[in-house]
Design an enzyme around this catalytic site. Sequence first.
Site, PDB file in Angstrom:
ATOM      1  N   HIS A 220      -2.929   1.746  -6.069  1.00 22.46           N
ATOM      2  CA  HIS A 220      -3.673   0.515  -5.785  1.00 22.46           C
ATOM      3  C   HIS A 220      -2.860  -0.684  -6.315  1.00 22.46           C
ATOM      4  CE1 HIS A 220      -6.804  -2.539  -5.849  1.00 22.46           C
ATOM      5  NE2 HIS A 220      -7.494  -1.768  -5.013  1.00 22.46           N
TER       6      HIS A 220
ATOM      7  N   GLU B  22      -3.726  -2.581   2.414  1.00 25.50           N
ATOM      8  CA  GLU B  22      -4.421  -3.622   1.662  1.00 25.50           C
ATOM      9  C   GLU B  22      -3.427  -4.711   1.291  1.00 25.50           C
ATOM     10  OE1 GLU B  22      -8.064  -1.945  -0.414  1.00 25.50           O
ATOM     11  OE2 GLU B  22      -6.413  -1.667  -1.794  1.00 25.50           O
TER      12      GLU B  22
HETATM   13  P1  PGA Z   1     -12.359  -6.103  -2.470  1.00 22.79           P
HETATM   14  O1  PGA Z   1     -11.400  -4.985  -3.143  1.00 22.79           O
HETATM   15  O2  PGA Z   1     -13.094  -5.428  -1.350  1.00 22.79           O
HETATM   16  O3  PGA Z   1     -13.237  -6.538  -3.584  1.00 22.79           O
HETATM   17  O4  PGA Z   1     -11.445  -7.192  -1.965  1.00 22.79           O
HETATM   18  C1  PGA Z   1     -10.676  -4.160  -2.311  1.00 22.79           C
HETATM   19  C2  PGA Z   1      -9.891  -3.128  -3.086  1.00 22.79           C
HETATM   20  O5  PGA Z   1     -10.285  -2.589  -4.114  1.00 22.79           O
HETATM   21  O6  PGA Z   1      -8.842  -2.786  -2.674  1.00 22.79           O
END
Ligand code: PGA
Length: 247
Positions: free
Chosen positions: A89, A162
């Site tokens: 992440h 992401e």
């Molecule tokens: P969020 O976090 O939906 O609060 O932007 C996304 C994530 O943990 O990757």
Amino acid sequence: MVGNWKMALRPSQAHRLAQELAVQRLPVSCDIVVCPSFTALSLVRHSLGSSRLILGAQDVFGEVRGEHTGAVAVGDLREFGCRYVILGHSERRRDVNETDAEVNKKCLVAIGHGLSPIVCVGESRVERQRNIQTGVVARQVLRALHNLPPPRHGQEIVIAYEPIWAVGAEEPAEPEEVMTMAAVVHQALVDALGERLTDKHTRIVYGGSVFPDNVRSFIDRQNIHGVLLGRASQNVTTLVNLLKVLG
Ligand code: PGA
């Protein structure tokens, strides 16, 4: 749907949220994975009971055993009933300088011990401004999956695209952009695993500021199979509303 509870909830709160979710009528067409912090795994497992919700963890150590103070072993996650584990992440890449090589080690450990990795990839704002996001993301996928043995029956590799600038932000990325990047991820998966394993054992999800009012724009798109949520997964009403859209 993957819910990343980060360290937003204390074990008692995670326990309650899981209890509330476990009694909801959730869409059967949707696989729902919740990832509490390590300290809440045991409680959440019990509150999920025999519901359809699936348990995941937010990280795992890159060695199976040994003298590693403070680390959490893959065997422990299995014993707690986890089936998925989030790896790489952007918050871990930022907070503990996690590298692609470490993500790769963790991926090997996860696949080798029956867990399905959810590998997070994504470019920074500067990388996007320099228009090098496709190379950055393809490289992250290839490095994470380097030398990976084929997933076994029931295992899969989830890649969460992401973009770092959209995580914990006000606005998500543009859906068209996400589609472009999902195609890049798909091609990297084919390069790493071949067509057959990619079709059979992988899914791509989008994460970064997804909420009930914008989730629809990310689903039913080519190469996008779901979403990874942070904030929207940490509250029962928001999550249930969002899941209704998915179902
Ligand atoms: P969020 O976090 O939906 O609060 O932007 C996304 C994530 O943990 O990757």
